[in-house]
Enzyme design. Structure first.
Site, mmCIF file in Angstrom:
data_model
loop_
_atom_site.group_PDB
_atom_site.id
_atom_site.type_symbol
_atom_site.label_atom_id
_atom_site.label_comp_id
_atom_site.label_asym_id
_atom_site.label_seq_id
_atom_site.Cartn_x
_atom_site.Cartn_y
_atom_site.Cartn_z
ATOM 1 N N ASP A 199 13.859 -4.681 40.532
ATOM 2 C CA ASP A 199 13.109 -3.418 40.481
ATOM 3 C C ASP A 199 13.872 -2.311 39.737
ATOM 4 O O ASP A 199 13.263 -1.420 39.140
ATOM 5 C CB ASP A 199 12.787 -2.926 41.898
ATOM 6 C CG ASP A 199 12.485 -4.049 42.884
ATOM 7 O OD1 ASP A 199 12.963 -5.178 42.652
ATOM 8 O OD2 ASP A 199 11.815 -3.809 43.881
ATOM 9 N N ASP A 247 16.114 4.155 43.704
ATOM 10 C CA ASP A 247 14.738 4.612 43.484
ATOM 11 C C ASP A 247 14.646 6.067 43.044
ATOM 12 O O ASP A 247 13.531 6.570 42.816
ATOM 13 C CB ASP A 247 13.899 4.363 44.741
ATOM 14 C CG ASP A 247 13.619 2.881 44.921
ATOM 15 O OD1 ASP A 247 13.320 2.225 43.911
ATOM 16 O OD2 ASP A 247 13.733 2.380 46.045
HETATM 17 N N1 GLY Z 1 10.603 -1.633 44.691
HETATM 18 C C1 GLY Z 1 10.167 -2.221 45.891
HETATM 19 C C2 GLY Z 1 8.956 -3.038 45.719
HETATM 20 O O1 GLY Z 1 8.538 -3.350 44.627
HETATM 21 O O2 GLY Z 1 8.387 -3.395 46.745
#
Ligand code: GLY
Length: 396
Positions: A177, A111
């Site tokens: 993600d 992230d």
């Molecule tokens: N990246 C984590 C979510 O979308 O909850």
């Protein structure tokens, strides 16, 4: 505080693109978003919203949370549209939170992409702040070190001390993600000329294309590899309904992620992949205006909506509409349908007490978070509204 100048020209007003579309509605909604972001500065201060409460106030992030940059991103979008110092000052004052991440390498995970694209890359692009550029390049370097060469992928999450179960869960796992996070690597390549950033982003995108997307165009949320050999093991879910289901937000992350990777690379495979995912989502949604949190729920499950998936997907579809001439009208119509659905059923911008922009986000239904405001839903709502009006300068 000194007045900070803008590298770009603020431009909130856009020419009407087509009289048949709801341009005025999107323009008015975007203006309300900007007003709401401004009004809430007095209450939110320098805190980073994490998840909404029932009364439409926020719970806030601890340091290093993956969602910590989405408020900052909204402030930078508002700054880019208006040029107002209020937004620039409030957004820039958060650089300290991102500097702190870089001082704590054990907190690095995939992230870094979300965290730094919407804060330091944005700050650099909008005001030319050189420290922000340097922080973002350091974050890209840290992200690139997560690359597993045996399997050609970026590992999403980290093991924890004395937690073997977590270690087994995270080691060797890719997640949908991350396709959004690799924009930081493409940006770092563009900015520094270092080709390894692009090579790693491309390798991860190829692996995601091969293993996260099924033949029918639906997607796994996650995929496991043997981390020592890179041998593929199996697709699984984490936040979706089931391993073989199709989690709406993960699917939306990949639509936007592959579309944006295409913008950086002009690789036709990425465009084709984003189109396949978008076509599948359109079929799976039927006549719905806001996606259900997982497209393959059993009849016994509560079909919570996920406004964040709708907002992310709408932003991605507008990118597709801007680059795929044959399909542009269809993708624009689908994105408009999603935006209209969000405005009709989730928009909180007419409620002066709401500290966020969109209701009805499903963060993690299996963990009990099924119907909340979400800061990423809010960020992508603004991005989608802007893209619907023809804006095309973002931080990805
Ligand atoms: N990246 C984590 C979510 O979308 O909850």
């Amino acid at each position: 505080m000194n007045k900070v100048s803008l590298k770009i020209s603020p431009n909130i007003y856009y020419a009407q693109l087509s009289s048949s579309r709801s341009i005025n509605l999107y323009q008015e909604t975007l203006l309300r978003c900007i007003e709401s972001v401004k009004l809430s500065i007095a209450t939110i201060g320098l805190r980073n919203p994490k998840i909404g409460k029932k009364d439409h106030s926020w719970e806030y992030c601890d340091p290093f949370d993956w969602v910590m940059s989405f408020r900052t991103g909204q402030l930078w979008l508002a700054a880019s549209l208006t040029g107002e110092q209020t937004f620039i000052i409030n957004a820039s004052a958060r650089n300290k939170d991102f500097r702190k991440i870089l001082e704590n390498p054990l907190e690095f995970d995939h992230d870094l992409g979300f965290q730094f694209s919407l804060s330091c890359v944005a700050n650099w692009k909008i005001t030319g702040n050189k420290e922000a550029r340097s922080l973002a390049l350091r974050a890209a370097e840290a992200l690139s070190h997560r690359f597993n060469q045996a399997g050609n992928y970026i590992q999403a999450w980290n093991p924890k001390v004395n937690d073997p179960e977590r270690s087994r869960f995270v080691t060797g796992r890719i997640i949908a993600d991350t396709m959004q996070n690799i924009a930081l690597l493409y940006w770092a390549h563009f900015e520094s000329g270092i080709s390894a950033f692009k090579e790693i982003a491309d390798a991860h995108a190829q692996t995601s294309m091969k293993y996260l997307i099924r033949e029918d165009g639906t997607s796994y949320h996650t995929f496991m590899f043997d981390p020592a050999t890179g041998v593929p093991v199996r697709g699984e879910t984490h936040q979706g309904y089931a391993d073989e289901s199709c989690w709406a937000r993960g699917h939306a992350w990949m639509i936007h992620g592959f579309a944006q990777s295409y913008l950086y690379t002009k690789n036709q495979e990425y465009l084709k992949t984003a189109i396949l995912l978008a076509n599948t989502a359109e079929k799976l949604m039927g006549d719905d205006l806001v996606p259900v949190w997982d497209y393959k729920l059993s009849k016994d499950e509560i079909p919570y909506k996920d406004s964040s998936a709708g907002a992310i997907m709408a932003a991605g579809l507008y990118i597709l509409a801007s680059v795929s001439t044959d399909d542009a009208p269809r993708f624009t119509a689908f994105a408009d349908r999603l935006l209209n659905g969000l405005i009709e059923t989730c928009d909180l911008t007419k409620d002066p007490k709401a500290l966020g922009l969109l209701a009805h986000g499903a963060s993690h239904v299996g963990a009990g978070y099924a119907d909340n405001m979400l800061p990423y839903g809010d960020y992508y709502f603004m991005e989608a509204l802007m893209r619907s009006l023809g804006h095309n300068h973002f931080f990805w």
